[in-house]
Design an enzyme around this catalytic site. Sequence first.
Site, PDB file in Angstrom:
ATOM      1  N   ARG A 178       0.810  -1.230   0.000  1.00  0.00           N
ATOM      2  CA  ARG A 178       0.000   0.000   0.000  1.00  0.00           C
ATOM      3  C   ARG A 178       0.840   1.274   0.000  1.00  0.00           C
ATOM      4  NH1 ARG A 178      -3.218  -2.859   3.764  1.00  0.00           N
ATOM      5  NH2 ARG A 178      -4.986  -3.792   2.720  1.00  0.00           N
ATOM      6  N   LYS A 217       3.210  11.364 -11.483  1.00  0.00           N
ATOM      7  CA  LYS A 217       2.392  10.474 -12.303  1.00  0.00           C
ATOM      8  C   LYS A 217       3.164   9.194 -12.531  1.00  0.00           C
ATOM      9  CE  LYS A 217      -0.601  13.378 -15.132  1.00  0.00           C
ATOM     10  NZ  LYS A 217      -0.989  13.677 -16.521  1.00  0.00           N
ATOM     11  N   GLU A 263      10.455  17.422 -25.134  1.00  0.00           N
ATOM     12  CA  GLU A 263       9.669  17.814 -23.955  1.00  0.00           C
ATOM     13  C   GLU A 263      10.113  19.183 -23.441  1.00  0.00           C
ATOM     14  OE1 GLU A 263       6.976  16.428 -22.566  1.00  0.00           O
ATOM     15  OE2 GLU A 263       6.960  14.383 -23.376  1.00  0.00           O
ATOM     16  N   LYS A 294       7.860  22.657 -14.786  1.00  0.00           N
ATOM     17  CA  LYS A 294       6.960  21.550 -14.482  1.00  0.00           C
ATOM     18  C   LYS A 294       6.536  21.587 -13.016  1.00  0.00           C
ATOM     19  CE  LYS A 294       5.561  16.967 -15.059  1.00  0.00           C
ATOM     20  NZ  LYS A 294       5.710  15.657 -15.654  1.00  0.00           N
ATOM     21  N   GLU A 343      -4.364  17.384 -11.850  1.00  0.00           N
ATOM     22  CA  GLU A 343      -4.803  17.636 -13.209  1.00  0.00           C
ATOM     23  C   GLU A 343      -6.289  17.961 -13.279  1.00  0.00           C
ATOM     24  OE1 GLU A 343      -2.964  15.048 -16.027  1.00  0.00           O
ATOM     25  OE2 GLU A 343      -4.272  15.690 -17.626  1.00  0.00           O
ATOM     26  N   ARG A 394      -2.727  21.545 -14.958  1.00  0.00           N
ATOM     27  CA  ARG A 394      -1.790  20.462 -15.254  1.00  0.00           C
ATOM     28  C   ARG A 394      -2.053  19.823 -16.611  1.00  0.00           C
ATOM     29  NH1 ARG A 394       0.863  15.922 -11.280  1.00  0.00           N
ATOM     30  NH2 ARG A 394       2.002  14.846 -12.913  1.00  0.00           N
ATOM     31  N   ASN A 434      -0.124  18.277 -21.323  1.00  0.00           N
ATOM     32  CA  ASN A 434      -0.461  17.350 -22.402  1.00  0.00           C
ATOM     33  C   ASN A 434      -0.319  17.969 -23.784  1.00  0.00           C
ATOM     34  OD1 ASN A 434      -1.069  15.053 -20.846  1.00  0.00           O
ATOM     35  ND2 ASN A 434      -3.033  15.971 -20.277  1.00  0.00           N
ATOM     36  N   HIS A 460       0.345  15.891 -26.755  1.00  0.00           N
ATOM     37  CA  HIS A 460       0.269  14.486 -26.362  1.00  0.00           C
ATOM     38  C   HIS A 460      -0.964  13.753 -26.874  1.00  0.00           C
ATOM     39  CE1 HIS A 460       3.780  15.376 -24.061  1.00  0.00           C
ATOM     40  NE2 HIS A 460       3.834  14.157 -23.562  1.00  0.00           N
ATOM     41  N   HIS A 512       0.128  10.314 -28.311  1.00  0.00           N
ATOM     42  CA  HIS A 512      -0.375   9.024 -27.830  1.00  0.00           C
ATOM     43  C   HIS A 512      -1.027   8.240 -28.962  1.00  0.00           C
ATOM     44  CE1 HIS A 512      -0.535  10.541 -23.401  1.00  0.00           C
ATOM     45  NE2 HIS A 512       0.677  10.224 -23.794  1.00  0.00           N
ATOM     46  N   HIS A 534       9.020   7.963 -27.542  1.00  0.00           N
ATOM     47  CA  HIS A 534       7.969   8.854 -27.043  1.00  0.00           C
ATOM     48  C   HIS A 534       8.259  10.315 -27.386  1.00  0.00           C
ATOM     49  CE1 HIS A 534       4.803  10.512 -24.590  1.00  0.00           C
ATOM     50  NE2 HIS A 534       5.670  11.170 -23.855  1.00  0.00           N
TER      51      HIS A 534
END
Lengths: 361, 361
Positions: A121, A143, A185, A227, A237, A241, A245, A248, A252, A265
């Site tokens: 956990r 993330k 990026e 960032k 987000e 935030r 993207n 992206h 993606h 990527h």
Amino acid sequence: MSVVRIELPHCTYDVLIEPGALTRLGEVVRACAPHKRCGLLADPAVAQPWGELARQSLVRAGYGVAQVALEPGEKHKTLAAVERIYGALAEARLERRSPLIALGGGVTGDTVGFVAATWLRGVPFVQCPTTLLAMVDASVGGKVGVNLPAGKNLVGAFYQPVAVVIDPRVLGTLPARELGCGLAESIKHGVLGDPALLDLIERRMSELRGRDPQALAELVHRNVVVKAGVVMRDERESGERAHLNLGHTFAHAIEATMGYGELLHGEAVGLGLIAAAELAHRTGLCGAPLVARLRALVAAAGLPLTAALPDDEVLWAAMQRDKKVADDRLRFVLPEREGRVRMRDDLSRADVSAAWRAIRA
Amino acid sequence: MSVVRIELPHCTYDVLIEPGALTRLGEVVRACAPHKRCGLLADPAVAQPWGELARQSLVRAGYGVAQVALEPGEKHKTLAAVERIYGALAEARLERRSPLIALGGGVTGDTVGFVAATWLRGVPFVQCPTTLLAMVDASVGGKVGVNLPAGKNLVGAFYQPVAVVIDPRVLGTLPARELGCGLAESIKHGVLGDPALLDLIERRMSELRGRDPQALAELVHRNVVVKAGVVMRDERESGERAHLNLGHTFAHAIEATMGYGELLHGEAVGLGLIAAAELAHRTGLCGAPLVARLRALVAAAGLPLTAALPDDEVLWAAMQRDKKVADDRLRFVLPEREGRVRMRDDLSRADVSAAWRAIRA
């Protein structure tokens, strides 16, 4: 030495950026997650010499180090990899207070971060990114997650590290193609929040591509500040935030349809930035000079300007499956001017198709 | 109607306890997680009539309901089940704001809760427990997760629901053996924090076992208050929350060695409570009357007082593997008197063996 402090409502941690930082890893980890054992989970591609350097530093700081070698590459950012790591941690008898240290690129950080978020956990997690892309992006923000056959990053968590240790020396052995991905990026961060970062990349591109340590340290620092600012204002987000993207939604879809690993990527992000700028220009949001400047930056970073994309139908379906669909509407982050972006969810399929055409080989 | 409000530093939610609550499920979910779609993930054993009742209520509240049937039983509380559910959610195109509703017992709540914590990095989660055990225990506290071959609950998260809806009517169709399991956890809560709860169980045992709705509602309410108090004071189990593990170091070893499903979890907990009391008595922490009272309560609940346990060696190894090992020392929660427990990590293997003997058939 540069330290960027990330302050979130429920936790605070430091991003340490310093040539030679890996040799101090043990003391940094001991300061925030003292225990007698730890797990060092590394991409074998960086295990020599950096993994050994990290291991020795942890041993000097008094840790018994359980090493776990990860399978490299986006195709191993899977639940199967996560399950294999859980097994190794159980085998090594790591406990709730034993920190897990991720040494590698974004895939390593995302996968190990998800393991750290869910093993017992949640256990302390330390990021040691070894690619420029991971340094400027994945190492800040919390993330973590893995891909499913149905899409990228569909499974994950928001889970913050207790420390991030960035040693720019490791970039000396990074393949040129991967350096370019980090630059993609970086360009994104400049567009969405720091015009001076774009100037820096343009001005010092040859030093950056030549692995000049000072130029790289400055680049990483500016990226982390951009960032971190976004993440501190909006960890989950719910608003700003989502700006991260930028490019992206296209990237993606490119990765999902061309197969993870075909393009890297960052290469997909470079293409996505151009497509987003084209889309913004086509809908009157930004002028042609911004599109041209972005295209030139992507080219100067050594990134592809086009790719052998599949048909529109296929790309459209992939975008629909992407998790940024809200209430069935595709949302795009589009550049307005240097340092400023805007969310749009009212774009026609014809405009989106035109954006795809701009990057189709 | 009874509402217990759970207030944690980062979130607040209500536990609603009411005969007929399931018919109001839709409006409750809409109030805290409005969206046009939701996922209803149910144990098929409760799908008729309760699943249909829940579905109709959600439809009346305007939700498009994607139903996912879970495989019942502890043996399906696995990563494989989680992966199958992810696939179903992707197929149903559920989004970040689509709530997931878990309708079933503890296994359902733990598994679906883990899915909710990790699907798209976390989506709204509603608990509808349908066993007494889940009502008094798993539905409050935010512990979610699944088992690994190496041990129980080794993978998971702390993830709070947005609402818990408890309809005591559903206990009318619950098998007697499972009702006993809920009584075991209720006895545990009485021992660790509420002497009056022990009195209630003793006084109204025949009504409870006869499914008297008022007696059950009172029982559930008192349990939720005890557990909520502990969780509000210590969400992440840095201190007091560990008290909830009373009897569980034994119970987990029983389940791990005899195979999940041989004994039900609550039956293992009943045995664990007796073993913990024996261990406490043997080390001078509590008197013989408390041991006798607990044994009588466990018996009156219809729970087994002994089991065909494996050898000490096997049990000892299983306890060592359990995640509550801190720095290689086994930690036990032991009863001191009614309403009070104490942590001990200094117990001899001989004392632990004697505790095992007390419950070995």
